[in-house]
Design a protein around this motif. Structure first.
Motif, PDB file in Angstrom:
ATOM      1  N   THR A   1      37.281  54.637  58.151  1.00 24.58           N
ATOM      2  CA  THR A   1      38.567  55.275  58.463  1.00 24.58           C
ATOM      3  C   THR A   1      39.643  54.275  58.837  1.00 24.58           C
ATOM      4  N   GLY A   2      39.436  53.021  58.525  1.00 22.72           N
ATOM      5  CA  GLY A   2      40.482  52.025  58.713  1.00 22.72           C
ATOM      6  C   GLY A   2      41.155  51.762  57.384  1.00 22.72           C
ATOM      7  N   THR A   3      41.892  50.674  57.289  1.00 24.71           N
ATOM      8  CA  THR A   3      42.486  50.310  56.011  1.00 24.71           C
ATOM      9  C   THR A   3      41.975  48.947  55.581  1.00 24.71           C
ATOM     10  N   MET A   4      41.867  48.768  54.297  1.00 25.44           N
ATOM     11  CA  MET A   4      41.498  47.466  53.749  1.00 25.44           C
ATOM     12  C   MET A   4      42.464  47.150  52.624  1.00 25.44           C
ATOM     13  N   THR A   5      42.739  45.884  52.449  1.00 24.76           N
ATOM     14  CA  THR A   5      43.620  45.430  51.386  1.00 24.76           C
ATOM     15  C   THR A   5      42.930  44.302  50.633  1.00 24.76           C
ATOM     16  N   ASP A   6      43.552  43.873  49.564  1.00 25.55           N
ATOM     17  CA  ASP A   6      42.993  42.739  48.827  1.00 25.55           C
ATOM     18  C   ASP A   6      42.905  41.507  49.719  1.00 25.55           C
ATOM     19  N   GLN A   7      43.814  41.411  50.709  1.00 27.35           N
ATOM     20  CA  GLN A   7      43.810  40.260  51.609  1.00 27.35           C
ATOM     21  C   GLN A   7      42.542  40.215  52.457  1.00 27.35           C
ATOM     22  N   THR A   8      41.946  41.385  52.682  1.00 25.06           N
ATOM     23  CA  THR A   8      40.714  41.454  53.465  1.00 25.06           C
ATOM     24  C   THR A   8      39.607  40.629  52.830  1.00 25.06           C
ATOM     25  N   PHE A   9      39.645  40.499  51.513  1.00 17.44           N
ATOM     26  CA  PHE A   9      38.555  39.857  50.791  1.00 17.44           C
ATOM     27  C   PHE A   9      38.946  38.517  50.171  1.00 17.44           C
ATOM     28  N   ARG A  10      40.077  37.965  50.580  1.00 20.24           N
ATOM     29  CA  ARG A  10      40.461  36.646  50.072  1.00 20.24           C
ATOM     30  C   ARG A  10      39.364  35.643  50.409  1.00 20.24           C
ATOM     31  N   GLY A  11      39.058  34.808  49.441  1.00 21.38           N
ATOM     32  CA  GLY A  11      37.977  33.841  49.621  1.00 21.38           C
ATOM     33  C   GLY A  11      36.654  34.339  49.056  1.00 21.38           C
ATOM     34  N   ARG A  12      36.629  35.581  48.570  1.00 18.72           N
ATOM     35  CA  ARG A  12      35.419  36.132  47.976  1.00 18.72           C
ATOM     36  C   ARG A  12      35.730  36.687  46.584  1.00 18.72           C
ATOM     37  N   TRP A  13      34.760  36.642  45.710  1.00 18.13           N
ATOM     38  CA  TRP A  13      34.887  37.272  44.407  1.00 18.13           C
ATOM     39  C   TRP A  13      34.875  38.784  44.596  1.00 18.13           C
TER      40      TRP A  13
ATOM     41  N   TYR B   1      34.233  69.928  39.018  1.00 14.80           N
ATOM     42  CA  TYR B   1      34.832  68.813  38.287  1.00 14.80           C
ATOM     43  C   TYR B   1      34.207  67.504  38.748  1.00 14.80           C
ATOM     44  N   ALA B   2      34.324  66.490  37.923  1.00 19.56           N
ATOM     45  CA  ALA B   2      33.843  65.144  38.241  1.00 19.56           C
ATOM     46  C   ALA B   2      34.881  64.155  37.724  1.00 19.56           C
ATOM     47  N   MET B   3      34.862  62.955  38.292  1.00 25.35           N
ATOM     48  CA  MET B   3      35.820  61.927  37.884  1.00 25.35           C
ATOM     49  C   MET B   3      35.142  60.936  36.938  1.00 25.35           C
ATOM     50  N   ARG B   4      35.868  60.554  35.893  1.00 27.17           N
ATOM     51  CA  ARG B   4      35.322  59.592  34.948  1.00 27.17           C
ATOM     52  C   ARG B   4      35.366  58.185  35.538  1.00 27.17           C
ATOM     53  N   MET B   5      34.280  57.462  35.398  1.00 25.59           N
ATOM     54  CA  MET B   5      34.198  56.085  35.859  1.00 25.59           C
ATOM     55  C   MET B   5      34.990  55.163  34.934  1.00 25.59           C
ATOM     56  N   SER B   6      35.614  54.148  35.484  1.00 26.26           N
ATOM     57  CA  SER B   6      36.280  53.160  34.635  1.00 26.26           C
ATOM     58  C   SER B   6      35.219  52.453  33.800  1.00 26.26           C
ATOM     59  N   PRO B   7      35.532  52.076  32.586  1.00 27.32           N
ATOM     60  CA  PRO B   7      34.506  51.522  31.695  1.00 27.32           C
ATOM     61  C   PRO B   7      34.048  50.117  32.050  1.00 27.32           C
ATOM     62  N   ARG B   8      34.831  49.429  32.861  1.00 28.54           N
ATOM     63  CA  ARG B   8      34.512  48.032  33.173  1.00 28.54           C
ATOM     64  C   ARG B   8      34.760  47.703  34.639  1.00 28.54           C
ATOM     65  N   PHE B   9      33.999  46.749  35.160  1.00 33.08           N
ATOM     66  CA  PHE B   9      34.311  46.120  36.432  1.00 33.08           C
ATOM     67  C   PHE B   9      35.395  45.082  36.166  1.00 33.08           C
ATOM     68  N   VAL B  10      36.428  45.080  36.972  1.00 34.67           N
ATOM     69  CA  VAL B  10      37.443  44.030  36.885  1.00 34.67           C
ATOM     70  C   VAL B  10      37.032  42.932  37.861  1.00 34.67           C
ATOM     71  N   VAL B  11      36.945  41.719  37.380  1.00 34.74           N
ATOM     72  CA  VAL B  11      36.480  40.593  38.192  1.00 34.74           C
ATOM     73  C   VAL B  11      37.668  39.746  38.627  1.00 34.74           C
ATOM     74  N   MET B  12      37.832  39.621  39.955  1.00 40.03           N
ATOM     75  CA  MET B  12      38.908  38.818  40.543  1.00 40.03           C
ATOM     76  C   MET B  12      38.280  37.649  41.292  1.00 40.03           C
ATOM     77  N   ASP B  13      38.830  36.460  41.125  1.00 40.11           N
ATOM     78  CA  ASP B  13      38.259  35.294  41.790  1.00 40.11           C
ATOM     79  C   ASP B  13      38.663  35.240  43.267  1.00 40.11           C
ATOM     80  N   PRO B  14      38.165  34.263  44.036  1.00 37.69           N
ATOM     81  CA  PRO B  14      38.472  34.203  45.473  1.00 37.69           C
ATOM     82  C   PRO B  14      39.952  34.055  45.806  1.00 37.69           C
ATOM     83  N   ASN B  15      40.771  33.697  44.823  1.00 39.12           N
ATOM     84  CA  ASN B  15      42.219  33.599  45.030  1.00 39.12           C
ATOM     85  C   ASN B  15      42.959  34.809  44.468  1.00 39.12           C
ATOM     86  N   ALA B  16      42.206  35.891  44.224  1.00 42.25           N
ATOM     87  CA  ALA B  16      42.763  37.136  43.685  1.00 42.25           C
ATOM     88  C   ALA B  16      43.375  36.952  42.308  1.00 42.25           C
ATOM     89  N   ARG B  17      42.788  36.061  41.517  1.00 49.21           N
ATOM     90  CA  ARG B  17      43.214  35.870  40.137  1.00 49.21           C
ATOM     91  C   ARG B  17      42.237  36.569  39.205  1.00 49.21           C
TER      92      ARG B  17
END
Length: 204
Positions: free
Chosen positions: A55-67, A162-178
């Motif tokens: 119940t908190g918030t997370m952002t991409d910044q939370t995971f900087r330094g990790r894939w 109803y059900a939600m369709r899964m995205s077809p691929r995992f998007v891979v971001m490097d530790p610098n969010a690239r």
């Protein structure tokens, strides 16, 4: 308990309640009226802000330094596709990141009406400690899905309505969010391992 101790306990309890309510309301407002997404110049992917499973918030910044391996879906996932995809990715990461410190799976639920914090917590916990699940209000979710080149698609389901369709691929971001590429979500764990090795260690 003396009268002064009772008074102190009541004040302390009141402060905790106010803090909890303020935090909850603040989280809801932030999710609904969050900052504009930033692609950081990426072809695919970029910033995100989600309500996480605590119940908190997370952002991409939370995971900087990790894939980050980002997958969209829901706990009510069309064709029950999400659980095996997340399980296989977790197994693949156990081979490419045995120390469990360099990579995380971000599972974005496209079904905020049913996937509350507790449900997401239990769902992620049932698969792997690597799975961090979150969601957002419908508007921000649609924008985020577009940023990650997927869609929000609701399908009829005989059991769940109803059900939600899964995205077809995992998007891979490097530790610098690239953005570095994608991994087909329908691959086996071994095939995901091979794909991750090429993306995470291109020189090898």
């Amino acid at each position: 308990m003396t009268p002064s101790e009772k008074r102190f306990a009541l004040i302390a309890a009141g402060v905790l309640v106010v803090a909890s309510v303020t935090g909850y309301v603040g989280t809801r407002v932030a999710l609904r009226y969050g900052p504009t997404l930033d692609t950081y110049g990426n072809e695919v992917g970029g910033s995100f802000r989600l309500m996480d499973a605590t119940t908190g918030t997370m952002t991409d910044q939370t995971f900087r330094g990790r894939w980050m391996m980002v997958l969209f879906g829901a706990t009510h996932c069309a064709d029950d596709a999400c659980t095996p995809a997340l399980t296989n990715m977790s197994a693949a990461l156990d081979k490419t990141d045995p120390g469990k410190r360099k990579a995380v799976i971000i599972f974005v639920s496209l079904d905020p009406d049913r996937d509350d914090a507790e449900r997401l917590r239990l769902y992620g916990q049932s698969i792997s400690p690597r799975v961090v699940a979150g969601t957002a209000a419908p508007g921000p979710l649609a924008d985020l899905a577009k940023e990650y080149h997927t869609t929000v698609e609701k399908l009829p389901d005989p059991e769940w309505t109803y059900a939600m369709r899964m995205s077809p691929r995992f998007v891979v971001m490097d530790p610098n969010a690239r953005y570095v590429g994608t991994v087909d979500a329908n691959l086996s764990a071994d095939a995901m391992t091979d794909a991750l090795k090429k993306l995470m260690n291109p020189a090898q």
